[in-house]
Design an enzyme around this catalytic site. Sequence first.
Site, PDB file in Angstrom:
ATOM      1  N   ASN A 167       0.869  -1.172   0.000  1.00  0.00           N
ATOM      2  CA  ASN A 167       0.000   0.000   0.000  1.00  0.00           C
ATOM      3  C   ASN A 167       0.907   1.224   0.000  1.00  0.00           C
ATOM      4  O   ASN A 167       1.341   1.708   1.043  1.00  0.00           O
ATOM      5  CB  ASN A 167      -0.881  -0.050   1.254  1.00  0.00           C
TER       6      ASN A 167
ATOM      7  N   ARG B 295      -2.643  -1.817  -3.369  1.00  0.00           N
ATOM      8  CA  ARG B 295      -3.760  -0.912  -3.155  1.00  0.00           C
ATOM      9  C   ARG B 295      -3.636   0.234  -4.166  1.00  0.00           C
ATOM     10  O   ARG B 295      -2.588   0.862  -4.287  1.00  0.00           O
ATOM     11  CB  ARG B 295      -3.671  -0.346  -1.736  1.00  0.00           C
TER      12      ARG B 295
ATOM     13  N   HIS C 149     -11.538   5.508   0.453  1.00  0.00           N
ATOM     14  CA  HIS C 149     -11.588   4.604   1.629  1.00  0.00           C
ATOM     15  C   HIS C 149     -12.451   3.370   1.375  1.00  0.00           C
ATOM     16  O   HIS C 149     -12.897   2.721   2.332  1.00  0.00           O
ATOM     17  CB  HIS C 149     -12.195   5.299   2.867  1.00  0.00           C
TER      18      HIS C 149
ATOM     19  N   ARG D  47      -7.838  18.333   6.385  1.00  0.00           N
ATOM     20  CA  ARG D  47      -8.738  18.697   5.276  1.00  0.00           C
ATOM     21  C   ARG D  47     -10.038  19.271   5.814  1.00  0.00           C
ATOM     22  O   ARG D  47     -10.550  18.795   6.839  1.00  0.00           O
ATOM     23  CB  ARG D  47      -9.043  17.459   4.423  1.00  0.00           C
TER      24      ARG D  47
ATOM     25  N   GLU E  93      -7.435  -3.318   5.991  1.00  0.00           N
ATOM     26  CA  GLU E  93      -7.455  -3.166   4.535  1.00  0.00           C
ATOM     27  C   GLU E  93      -6.548  -4.184   3.853  1.00  0.00           C
ATOM     28  O   GLU E  93      -6.865  -4.691   2.776  1.00  0.00           O
ATOM     29  CB  GLU E  93      -7.025  -1.740   4.165  1.00  0.00           C
TER      30      GLU E  93
END
Length: 404
Positions: free
Chosen positions: A13, A94, A185, A246, A390
């Site tokens: 990833n 990923r 996500h 963010r 994940e």
Amino acid sequence: MDKKLKNFIFVLNCGSSSIKFAILNPDSKKTYLSGLVEYLFLPDTCITWKYLDKKYKQIIGSNINHKFALDFIIEKILLKQKDILKNIVGIGHRVVHGGIKIKKSVLIDENVLTHIQDAALFAPLHNPANLIGIKIVMEKYPILSKKNVAVFDTSFYKDMPETSFLYAIPYNFYEKYRIRRYGAHGISHNYVAREACTVLNKKFHSLNIITCHLGNGSSISGICNGVCVDTSMGFTPLEGLVMGTRSGDIDPSIIFFMHKQLNMSINEIEEVLTKKSGLLGLSGVSNDFRYFEKNYHLKKEAKRSVDIFCHRLAKYIAAYTSLMENRLDAVVFTGGIGENVPLVRKLTFSKLLLLGFKINSELNLSMIGGKSGLITEVYSRPVFVISTNEELLIAQETLNIIKT
Ligand code: AMP
């Protein structure tokens, strides 16, 4: 190690400023090796890894780039585990954005590489980093030349209806430039939704849940009858919930104001909204939730930031109940904040009593540090904390693809 186990998958990833890696067996769900490189392009790039329950940590240099870090991971760690190496049957990468063409996990070939490159338009920070990882593994390490599979975050949103993915701007911006909601996500939302099926004893296709991935980046997804029907991240991962740095949702006119009245350039505005806003911007101190947890009752800027974070989250959860076709099986919290901060769960659901949520304080406080379980009273609509994985979902997808 269990010598009988085969079918190991190496998962990579490659993020914009960090690299996660793991070797696991998707059938047994056991992770043999896992690690993380942090602070790429910064002083003291650091690698931590765990191999068969032993932990290691090392500074690998300063201002280290992806290529150097990947060479370190592969040459200094991976290639030394000969036992495991010979059982690796595939490599799962990923990839954040599959663009408009790729809707599910695929075996990587030249054509797929071109699509990932093209989709960098929509994920300029992530897709190029994902590509570096893929290319280095495929081109430089023939010893690893197993089948390489790309697993996309955007795949989870492929069946979202256009009522959710279209913005109310002239339709030709979608037709001509593909401006729409893509979500992010997806791998984490997909993983915890599948885990929720197990605890709820339901089939995926009949699952109605709301999943909240709350970490440095945060997003929420509504899943109805096993299909993701809406998600808070949009054209890019900037929209939606309050995040570490963010802004999430803002009135777009703020951008015009910053540009026209404050003479800020587009690059400066982008920097403010992506790197200097969210919890960091509101507090002026930190984007690390440990700071907010510690100072919630002590410092007004910490309280303000957490209250806004939970207010936005509660609003989204309430809104997403409208997508559930008369039945909501559960709400799931995951991610660094979702899994570790009882304060956020308590504050958020205290605003949702009207919808039948009641947190059990003891269960809530106990569900931290990677534990998964129910945190609500028996008479409440269920809320679960589920630790995300994940890497496991990427490994499972990879094995499925290479078996077919
Ligand atoms: P993620 O992006 O999922 O890795 O989550 C990162 C966020 O989770 C950061 O804001 C961390 O401060 C927060 N976090 C991780 N572990 C903890 C913890 N034990 N207590 C409070 N916040 C945590």
